[in-house]
Design a protein around this motif. Structure first.
Motif, PDB file in Angstrom:
ATOM      1  N   LYS A  28       0.833  -1.207   0.000  1.00  0.00           N
ATOM      2  CA  LYS A  28       0.000   0.000   0.000  1.00  0.00           C
ATOM      3  C   LYS A  28       0.869   1.259   0.000  1.00  0.00           C
ATOM      4  N   ARG A  29       1.942   1.269   0.800  1.00  0.00           N
ATOM      5  CA  ARG A  29       2.848   2.438   0.817  1.00  0.00           C
ATOM      6  C   ARG A  29       3.486   2.651  -0.551  1.00  0.00           C
ATOM      7  N   MET A  30       3.947   1.556  -1.174  1.00  0.00           N
ATOM      8  CA  MET A  30       4.583   1.666  -2.483  1.00  0.00           C
ATOM      9  C   MET A  30       3.609   2.218  -3.525  1.00  0.00           C
ATOM     10  N   LEU A  31       2.368   1.785  -3.471  1.00  0.00           N
ATOM     11  CA  LEU A  31       1.362   2.275  -4.402  1.00  0.00           C
ATOM     12  C   LEU A  31       1.076   3.756  -4.144  1.00  0.00           C
ATOM     13  N   ASP A  32       0.940   4.119  -2.874  1.00  0.00           N
ATOM     14  CA  ASP A  32       0.672   5.523  -2.511  1.00  0.00           C
ATOM     15  C   ASP A  32       1.808   6.447  -2.943  1.00  0.00           C
ATOM     16  N   ARG A  33       3.039   5.977  -2.875  1.00  0.00           N
ATOM     17  CA  ARG A  33       4.216   6.788  -3.221  1.00  0.00           C
ATOM     18  C   ARG A  33       4.569   6.744  -4.704  1.00  0.00           C
TER      19      ARG A  33
END
Length: 168
Positions: A28-33
């Motif tokens: 989720k963090r990778m997608l958000d960033r």
């Protein structure tokens, strides 16, 4: 598996890609960033639909409870039936609104479903929750079919999607 349609789309579009398995919170963090272009499988919950652009559904899946054969519970009819047990779930997953809000004893230390299954088999938790096909795959991977059972009543039947960051 769910990766096959993704593979077919990428091949048809001659798109260079890499599929990798990461802990869910990191996905989720990778997608958000913007560190990844897309991720899957995301449950079609209102929360996820507000956070991401969901494309699909890729498939429909049952979210179920799985217990070791040592646990006496054979099925559940209300969330109160689960209250005596420690329920393992993947950190950061959304399962079903009422379940997610219920006052239950939980262990959210697992970063993926494979780890959840290992924790169940090791006796660290009583029951786990997750996608039926994923859980069964990881149980079979450990040749532990005889050590677990899926409770007959599913938590929810829900579509699974490919997620893109909002605005992509």
């Amino acid at each position: 598996t769910c990766a096959l349609p993704i593979w077919a789309i990428m091949q048809a579009g001659a798109i260079d890609y890499q599929l990798r398995l990461y802990p869910w919170e990191r996905v989720k963090r990778m997608l958000d960033r913007g560190e990844v272009d897309m991720a899957f499988q995301f449950a079609g919950t209102p929360e996820r639909m507000a956070q991401y652009e969901l494309v699909g559904p890729l498939r429909s899946g049952s979210t179920v409870f799985m217990s070791s054969t040592r646990v006496v519970l054979k099925d559940w009819h209300s969330l109160d039936d689960l209250s005596p047990y420690v329920i393992g779930q993947v950190r950061g997953y959304a399962y079903e609104a009422a379940f997610d809000k219920a006052d239950l004893r939980r262990d959210s230390s697992a970063s993926n479903p494979r780890q959840l299954v290992s924790m169940l088999l090791a006796g660290r938790i009583d029951i786990i929750v997750g996608d039926r096909e994923q859980l069964l795959y990881f149980v079979r991977e450990q040749r532990a079919d005889a050590e677990v059972r899926i409770l007959p009543t599913p938590l929810v039947q829900m579509s699974r999607y490919v997620a893109f960051a909002k605005g992509d």
